[in-house]
Design an enzyme around this catalytic site. Structure first.
Site, mmCIF file in Angstrom:
data_model
loop_
_atom_site.group_PDB
_atom_site.id
_atom_site.type_symbol
_atom_site.label_atom_id
_atom_site.label_comp_id
_atom_site.label_asym_id
_atom_site.label_seq_id
_atom_site.Cartn_x
_atom_site.Cartn_y
_atom_site.Cartn_z
ATOM 1 N N GLU A 1 17.550 60.834 -22.550
ATOM 2 C CA GLU A 1 17.498 61.487 -21.231
ATOM 3 C C GLU A 1 16.123 62.074 -20.922
ATOM 4 O O GLU A 1 15.808 62.271 -19.751
ATOM 5 C CB GLU A 1 18.587 62.546 -21.085
ATOM 6 C CG GLU A 1 18.426 63.789 -21.904
ATOM 7 C CD GLU A 1 19.498 64.828 -21.555
ATOM 8 O OE1 GLU A 1 19.923 64.923 -20.401
ATOM 9 O OE2 GLU A 1 19.929 65.532 -22.485
ATOM 10 N N GLU B 1 24.493 63.312 -29.922
ATOM 11 C CA GLU B 1 23.689 64.295 -29.192
ATOM 12 C C GLU B 1 22.194 64.005 -29.346
ATOM 13 O O GLU B 1 21.437 64.067 -28.380
ATOM 14 C CB GLU B 1 24.025 65.703 -29.687
ATOM 15 C CG GLU B 1 23.155 66.810 -29.121
ATOM 16 C CD GLU B 1 23.178 66.914 -27.598
ATOM 17 O OE1 GLU B 1 24.046 66.267 -26.954
ATOM 18 O OE2 GLU B 1 22.310 67.600 -27.041
ATOM 19 N N LYS C 1 20.490 69.189 -13.177
ATOM 20 C CA LYS C 1 21.010 70.103 -14.189
ATOM 21 C C LYS C 1 22.519 70.280 -14.098
ATOM 22 O O LYS C 1 23.198 70.419 -15.081
ATOM 23 C CB LYS C 1 20.331 71.475 -14.052
ATOM 24 C CG LYS C 1 20.740 72.486 -15.112
ATOM 25 C CD LYS C 1 20.391 72.011 -16.505
ATOM 26 C CE LYS C 1 20.864 72.967 -17.575
ATOM 27 N NZ LYS C 1 20.676 72.418 -18.942
ATOM 28 N N ASN D 1 25.921 71.672 -0.098
ATOM 29 C CA ASN D 1 25.975 71.226 -1.491
ATOM 30 C C ASN D 1 27.398 70.758 -1.726
ATOM 31 O O ASN D 1 28.340 71.521 -1.595
ATOM 32 C CB ASN D 1 25.627 72.380 -2.431
ATOM 33 C CG ASN D 1 25.821 71.973 -3.885
ATOM 34 O OD1 ASN D 1 25.840 70.786 -4.199
ATOM 35 N ND2 ASN D 1 25.991 72.942 -4.765
ATOM 36 N N GLY D 2 27.564 69.466 -2.050
ATOM 37 C CA GLY D 2 28.913 68.950 -2.308
ATOM 38 C C GLY D 2 29.082 67.595 -1.655
ATOM 39 O O GLY D 2 28.129 66.894 -1.363
ATOM 40 N N TRP E 1 19.899 66.430 -4.341
ATOM 41 C CA TRP E 1 20.106 65.345 -5.308
ATOM 42 C C TRP E 1 21.017 64.357 -4.621
ATOM 43 O O TRP E 1 22.185 64.661 -4.353
ATOM 44 C CB TRP E 1 20.743 65.874 -6.597
ATOM 45 C CG TRP E 1 20.758 64.869 -7.698
ATOM 46 C CD1 TRP E 1 19.677 64.367 -8.373
ATOM 47 C CD2 TRP E 1 21.897 64.213 -8.278
ATOM 48 N NE1 TRP E 1 20.073 63.438 -9.314
ATOM 49 C CE2 TRP E 1 21.426 63.331 -9.284
ATOM 50 C CE3 TRP E 1 23.250 64.271 -8.055
ATOM 51 C CZ2 TRP E 1 22.272 62.525 -10.044
ATOM 52 C CZ3 TRP E 1 24.099 63.480 -8.818
ATOM 53 C CH2 TRP E 1 23.622 62.605 -9.790
ATOM 54 N N HIS F 1 29.883 47.351 -39.020
ATOM 55 C CA HIS F 1 30.702 46.705 -37.968
ATOM 56 C C HIS F 1 29.838 46.283 -36.793
ATOM 57 O O HIS F 1 30.325 46.195 -35.666
ATOM 58 C CB HIS F 1 31.810 47.677 -37.542
ATOM 59 C CG HIS F 1 32.667 48.093 -38.693
ATOM 60 N ND1 HIS F 1 33.644 47.299 -39.245
ATOM 61 C CD2 HIS F 1 32.628 49.222 -39.464
ATOM 62 C CE1 HIS F 1 34.200 47.914 -40.277
ATOM 63 N NE2 HIS F 1 33.605 49.087 -40.428
ATOM 64 N N LYS G 1 19.706 63.289 -26.227
ATOM 65 C CA LYS G 1 18.469 64.058 -26.000
ATOM 66 C C LYS G 1 17.289 63.106 -25.836
ATOM 67 O O LYS G 1 16.484 63.235 -24.932
ATOM 68 C CB LYS G 1 18.215 64.999 -27.189
ATOM 69 C CG LYS G 1 19.057 66.249 -27.173
ATOM 70 C CD LYS G 1 18.573 67.246 -26.163
ATOM 71 C CE LYS G 1 19.471 67.715 -25.062
ATOM 72 N NZ LYS G 1 20.794 67.339 -24.859
ATOM 73 N N ARG H 1 18.274 71.943 -9.693
ATOM 74 C CA ARG H 1 19.608 71.480 -9.285
ATOM 75 C C ARG H 1 19.560 70.144 -8.561
ATOM 76 O O ARG H 1 20.585 69.554 -8.236
ATOM 77 C CB ARG H 1 20.265 72.519 -8.370
ATOM 78 C CG ARG H 1 20.526 73.857 -9.013
ATOM 79 C CD ARG H 1 21.099 74.839 -8.004
ATOM 80 N NE ARG H 1 22.382 74.385 -7.519
ATOM 81 C CZ ARG H 1 23.547 74.664 -8.112
ATOM 82 N NH1 ARG H 1 23.559 75.356 -9.230
ATOM 83 N NH2 ARG H 1 24.689 74.229 -7.636
ATOM 84 N N CYS I 1 23.051 70.170 -5.420
ATOM 85 C CA CYS I 1 21.864 70.522 -4.637
ATOM 86 C C CYS I 1 21.651 72.025 -4.718
ATOM 87 O O CYS I 1 22.484 72.756 -5.205
ATOM 88 C CB CYS I 1 22.068 70.123 -3.177
ATOM 89 S SG CYS I 1 22.463 68.400 -3.000
HETATM 90 C C1 AGP Z 1 22.720 67.435 -21.425
HETATM 91 O O1 AGP Z 1 21.413 67.436 -21.977
HETATM 92 C C2 AGP Z 1 22.785 66.784 -20.079
HETATM 93 N N1 AGP Z 1 21.896 67.394 -19.169
HETATM 94 C C3 AGP Z 1 24.187 66.619 -19.556
HETATM 95 O O2 AGP Z 1 24.824 65.678 -20.387
HETATM 96 C C4 AGP Z 1 25.090 67.889 -19.510
HETATM 97 O O3 AGP Z 1 25.404 68.306 -20.809
HETATM 98 C C5 AGP Z 1 26.388 67.517 -18.769
HETATM 99 O O4 AGP Z 1 26.060 67.142 -17.451
HETATM 100 C C6 AGP Z 1 27.418 68.653 -18.742
HETATM 101 O O5 AGP Z 1 26.909 69.730 -17.986
HETATM 102 P P1 AGP Z 1 27.706 71.137 -18.053
HETATM 103 O O6 AGP Z 1 27.637 71.606 -19.465
HETATM 104 O O7 AGP Z 1 26.971 72.025 -17.105
HETATM 105 O O8 AGP Z 1 29.119 70.879 -17.619
#
Ligand code: AGP
Length: 630
Positions: free
Chosen positions: A509, A502, A625, A117-118, A91, A525, A506, A27, A2
């Protein structure tokens, strides 16, 4: 997870809180709220004393589900004149996203307002105890329990009440609170989750990170775990939770301007950050590849260097995109042309619960953009307990993982606001590439001339990434042709197997399409069953690869089954071109650097498909994020 902000000073608090929350929205953004203490109306006391009485104002609290814009429109109808307040953008962890679960939360007598936050891990037990004492709760949140707990200890001293409550609370937290009868003071404390104090003239700020403060000050103090800060308009007092001895804290100057954290003319933060990648690589090279055959890591002390020189194995521990960087790190550290050190990449949430066979002679690298990811932080602490050398590869300066690792290598990618990680990923790959060469030299595997060749090509990468950015027509065509497709396959081998994962991440997400990355050799496989004339398959096939011919065969297999082939290939590769419906060219480079180049078209393709699908590119649904909860 958060975003938190607090203000005390000479100006109206509400507009400052709202603007700060807008900067922290990435956040978490499922609900938001602010609480302030309007200016007290002084009144003669009934016992005739001159001006002794004052009516402590009640808290003014505004909360809304959804993004800050909803809260802002609610408040624009008028807000009180207050010079102290706290705010929060959420969040959801305990309790669904809703207005009643939005922060700030008050204690039962309305004496305390709290943002958090937590996670309060023992909130159930505390809630039952408080209920037995008469508490009634409005929300499902652990934060409201914390507000009640703090108020249960409150007898006119907010700092003391927070100290006592913190001793009862298990879990990670950053708390910021104000008390109705103490309108001149904000109190805050933290354990694992970030809090930074902004220093103004006759005013002070506190927030989850610097982006909320940069409009007002660049002078900040990072709070450490178990520190409590008392903010007045003209003073800052930092102590430990368990003592009242004032601590002397270092003031840091933040070199990020507010503009850097803004979009800078791009439609989305993500696109801006994709375009920042050449500059990010240049900055890293300027800092690290200081000579034609010298690589330096200023934060690697002689002691750490010696441990790295003799380490038996390197573990890389991270999540999501950072995990994919770790997988590339596997190939880099084990590469016989570089460090040739046994290496293993792990997902943080698996590593921390798997009783890993890691010991004092090993090193563990924690790769993380935010430096606050809960699983990665927990894994770091576990490794430290085992006496393992811990190194953070981190982007956010002063973040928890950056401060707790034995050493930190900052990636200097600047603020990454888009939830989908792009420039931070390339910064991680660049850093890992240089680190593996650095270790190769340290361990006598890389000669100066070999290093010189490696560094020379590394210094070409910013230009090569720029070239990719300048030639996007094929990516535009492919995105327009395929954006309605709901299922994508991504295939890669060797150094580019991680980028198959990756690229798929991308796409999924930010477009919400199904996308799966596979090692191309795995096709037979199972995944080959998916191939038909409707199936798009993204194939990563740079020319300089030990498995280029094998990748070519995989492309033939897909072509034979009418799959829609989108290739990422080295410029002028006619073999690949003949088999591909779409081809994204990349400049030639060493195999070790190819993931840095193949990642860029993958990012752009995902971005363009997301925009064509009108997705919320910078804040995709359900995501935040920084994942600071398990
Ligand atoms: C990546 O596009 C994502 N938003 C997510 O997988 C991110 O890489 C992951 O949460 C790790 O975050 P960090 O690098 O801040 O630890």
């Amino acid at each position: 997870m958060c975003g938190i902000i607090g203000y005390i000073g000479k100006r109206k608090a509400i507009p400052i809180l709202i603007q700060g929350l807008e900067r922290l929205e990435y956040r978490g953004y499922d609900s938001a709220g602010v609480a302030c203490l309007p200016i007290a109306k002084f009144d003669r006391s009934t016992d005739g004393q001159e001006g002794s009485g004052s009516i402590h104002p009640r808290f003014c609290v505004y909360k809304e589900r959804g993004k800050i814009a909803q809260l802002k429109s609610r408040i624009n109808h008028g807000f009180p004149d207050a010079h102290i307040g706290i705010g929060h953008t959420r969040w959801a962890t305990h309790g669904a996203p809703s207005k009643v679960n939005a922060h700030p939360h008050l204690g039962p007598r309305g004496q305390i307002a709290l943002v958090h936050n937590g996670i309060v891990e023992n909130y159930d037990e505390l809630k039952s105890e408080l209920k037995r004492k008469g508490s009634r709760f409005k929300s499902e949140t652990d934060t409201e329990v914390a507000a009640h707990l703090i108020e249960s200890y409150y007898h006119g001293d907010l700092a003391q009440a927070m100290r006592l409550a913190a001793k009862r609370i298990k879990g990670f937290f950053a708390f910021v609170a104000i008390a109705r009868s103490e309108p001149g003071r904000i109190c805050a404390l933290k354990r694992s989750n970030p809090l930074v104090v902004g220093i103004g003239r006759g005013e002070h700020f506190i927030a989850s990170d610097v982006s909320a403060l940069l409009s007002y000050t660049k002078n900040v103090i990072y709070l450490e775990d178990n520190e409590l800060v008392e903010l007045k308009s003209d003073s800052i007092r930092v102590t430990r939770i368990g003592s009242r001895k004032r601590l002397k804290k270092k003031v840091s100057r933040v070199d990020w301007s507010v503009e850097e954290a803004q979009k800078g003319g791009f439609r989305h933060f993500m696109l801006k950050e994709i375009y920042e990648q050449p500059r990010v690589l240049e900055e890293i090279l300027e800092k690290r590849a200081v000579g034609k055959n010298t690589i330096e890591f200023d934060t690697i002390s002689a002691k750490i260097q010696s441990r790295l020189k003799h380490t038996d194995k390197i573990y890389m521990v991270s999540c999501g995109t950072a995990y994919h960087a770790g997988l590339v790190g596997d190939y880099l550290f084990e590469d016989e042309q570089l460090a040739r050190i046994p290496a293993e990449a792990h997902v943080s949430s698996e590593f921390r619960y798997s009783a890993p066979l890691i010991g004092r002679n090993d090193a563990a690298i924690f790769i993380t953009q935010s430096g606050e990811t809960a699983d990665t932080l927990a894994a770091l602490r576990q490794a430290k307990k085992r006496g393992v050398l811990t190194i953070g590869i981190v982007n956010v300066v002063g973040s928890t993982i950056a401060r707790e690792a034995d050493a930190v290598i900052y990636t200097h990618a600047g603020p990454e606001i888009g939830v989908a990680s792009t420039k931070a990923y390339l910064a991680q790959l660049m850093t890992l590439s240089l680190l593996s060469a650095y270790l190769g030299v340290l361990r006598g595997r890389l000669s100066k001339s070999q290093l010189e060749k490696f560094v020379r090509e590394a210094k070409q990468l910013p230009r090569k990434v720029s070239e990719i950015l300048q030639n996007q027509s094929a990516i535009d065509q492919a995105a327009r042709a395929l954006y309605r497709k709901g299922h994508f396959l991504y295939l890669g081998r060797g150094y580019n197997f991680p980028n198959a994962l990756e690229g798929a991440l991308k796409l999924k997400e930010i477009t919400y399409a199904h996308a799966h990355g596979y090692a191309a050799g795995e096709m037979k496989h199972g995944p080959i069953a998916l191939i038909d004339s409707e199936q798009p398959v993204v194939c990563l096939a740079p020319r300089k690869s030990r498995t280029y011919d094998k990748m070519l065969s995989n492309i033939e297999e897909i072509h034979a089954r009418q799959g829609i082939i989108i290739s990422i290939a080295t410029e002028n590769d006619q073999m690949i071109k003949r088999r591909s419906r779409f081809i994204f060219w990349i400049p030639n480079t060493l195999e070790q650097f190819s993931p840095i180049l193949t990642a860029v078209p993958l990012q752009l393709f995902a971005y363009k498909v997301a925009v064509l699908n009108c997705r919320d590119v910078d804040q995709p649904r359900n995501l935040a994020k920084s994942v600071t909860v398990e």
